[in-house]
Design a protein around this motif. Sequence first.
Motif, short mmCIF file in Angstrom:
data_model
loop_
_atom_site.label_atom_id
_atom_site.label_comp_id
_atom_site.label_asym_id
_atom_site.label_seq_id
_atom_site.Cartn_x
_atom_site.Cartn_y
_atom_site.Cartn_z
N ARG A 246 -3.79 6.50 -12.31
CA ARG A 246 -3.09 5.65 -11.35
C ARG A 246 -2.58 6.51 -10.20
NH1 ARG A 246 0.44 1.95 -15.52
NH2 ARG A 246 -1.37 0.98 -16.50
N ARG A 247 -2.70 5.96 -9.01
CA ARG A 247 -2.19 6.64 -7.82
C ARG A 247 -1.29 5.68 -7.07
NH1 ARG A 247 -8.00 8.86 -6.17
NH2 ARG A 247 -8.42 6.69 -6.63
N ILE A 248 -0.18 6.20 -6.59
CA ILE A 248 0.75 5.41 -5.80
C ILE A 248 1.10 6.21 -4.55
CG2 ILE A 248 3.04 4.36 -5.72
CD1 ILE A 248 2.84 4.00 -8.74
N TRP A 249 1.02 5.55 -3.41
CA TRP A 249 1.39 6.17 -2.14
C TRP A 249 2.64 5.47 -1.61
CZ3 TRP A 249 -3.58 4.63 -3.34
CH2 TRP A 249 -4.52 5.65 -3.44
N ILE A 250 3.58 6.26 -1.11
CA ILE A 250 4.81 5.74 -0.51
C ILE A 250 4.97 6.39 0.85
CG2 ILE A 250 7.30 5.52 -0.73
CD1 ILE A 250 6.91 5.84 -3.77
N GLN A 251 5.22 5.56 1.87
CA GLN A 251 5.39 6.08 3.23
C GLN A 251 6.57 5.36 3.88
OE1 GLN A 251 1.94 5.68 5.68
NE2 GLN A 251 2.95 6.48 7.48
N GLU A 252 7.47 6.14 4.47
CA GLU A 252 8.63 5.59 5.19
C GLU A 252 8.40 5.81 6.67
OE1 GLU A 252 12.16 5.52 7.42
OE2 GLU A 252 11.35 7.45 6.84
N GLU A 253 8.56 4.73 7.44
CA GLU A 253 8.36 4.82 8.88
C GLU A 253 9.25 3.80 9.57
OE1 GLU A 253 4.71 3.88 11.83
OE2 GLU A 253 4.28 5.28 10.21
N ASN A 254 10.06 4.24 10.51
CA ASN A 254 10.96 3.37 11.28
C ASN A 254 11.85 2.52 10.38
OD1 ASN A 254 9.80 4.31 13.66
ND2 ASN A 254 8.23 2.73 13.63
N ALA B 227 1.46 1.57 -1.58
CA ALA B 227 0.11 1.15 -1.99
C ALA B 227 -0.19 1.81 -3.33
CB ALA B 227 -0.91 1.58 -0.94
N GLY B 228 -1.08 1.22 -4.08
CA GLY B 228 -1.44 1.76 -5.38
C GLY B 228 -2.89 1.51 -5.72
N HIS B 229 -3.41 2.31 -6.64
CA HIS B 229 -4.80 2.18 -7.07
C HIS B 229 -4.92 2.67 -8.52
CE1 HIS B 229 -8.91 2.73 -7.83
NE2 HIS B 229 -9.28 3.49 -6.85
N THR B 230 -5.77 2.00 -9.29
CA THR B 230 -6.07 2.45 -10.64
C THR B 230 -7.57 2.33 -10.88
OG1 THR B 230 -5.54 2.18 -12.98
CG2 THR B 230 -5.65 0.18 -11.66
N TRP C 258 -6.71 -2.74 -14.33
CA TRP C 258 -6.01 -3.15 -13.11
C TRP C 258 -5.01 -4.27 -13.39
CZ3 TRP C 258 -6.28 -8.17 -11.66
CH2 TRP C 258 -7.32 -8.92 -12.18
N TYR C 259 -5.26 -5.08 -14.42
CA TYR C 259 -4.35 -6.19 -14.72
C TYR C 259 -2.98 -5.66 -15.15
CZ TYR C 259 -2.29 -10.36 -16.65
OH TYR C 259 -1.43 -11.40 -16.91
N ALA C 260 -2.94 -4.69 -16.07
CA ALA C 260 -1.67 -4.12 -16.51
C ALA C 260 -0.97 -3.40 -15.36
CB ALA C 260 -1.90 -3.16 -17.68
N PHE C 261 -1.75 -2.71 -14.54
CA PHE C 261 -1.17 -2.04 -13.37
C PHE C 261 -0.53 -3.06 -12.44
CE2 PHE C 261 -1.58 -0.26 -9.06
CZ PHE C 261 -0.84 0.89 -9.22
N ASN C 262 -1.22 -4.18 -12.22
CA ASN C 262 -0.71 -5.23 -11.34
C ASN C 262 0.57 -5.85 -11.89
OD1 ASN C 262 -0.91 -6.82 -8.98
ND2 ASN C 262 -1.75 -8.51 -10.18
#
Length: 67
Positions: free
Chosen positions: A19-27, A33-36, A40-44
């Motif tokens: 599993r990958r999760i991206w976090i970005q803070e802007e303004n 966002a995430g990806h597995t 995918w159902y359990a991740f969702n």
Amino acid sequence: MGGFIFMIGLVQGSYWTHRRIWIQEENGKVMMAGHTNKNWYAFNVKWLKWQKRQSSNSRSIGQKTNK
């Protein structure tokens, strides 16, 4: 020895999810966002629970609360 190393790789690739999760803070806004690659159902389900928990606790960055 080579067969043993192969079996370790086979087990890792077959049974463990990645599993990958991206976090970005802007303004002052946080984007996520995430990806597995599997299950995918359990991740969702986990993602939606986390999102619901965050939205109930959310507030603008820098906003003060009176508690």
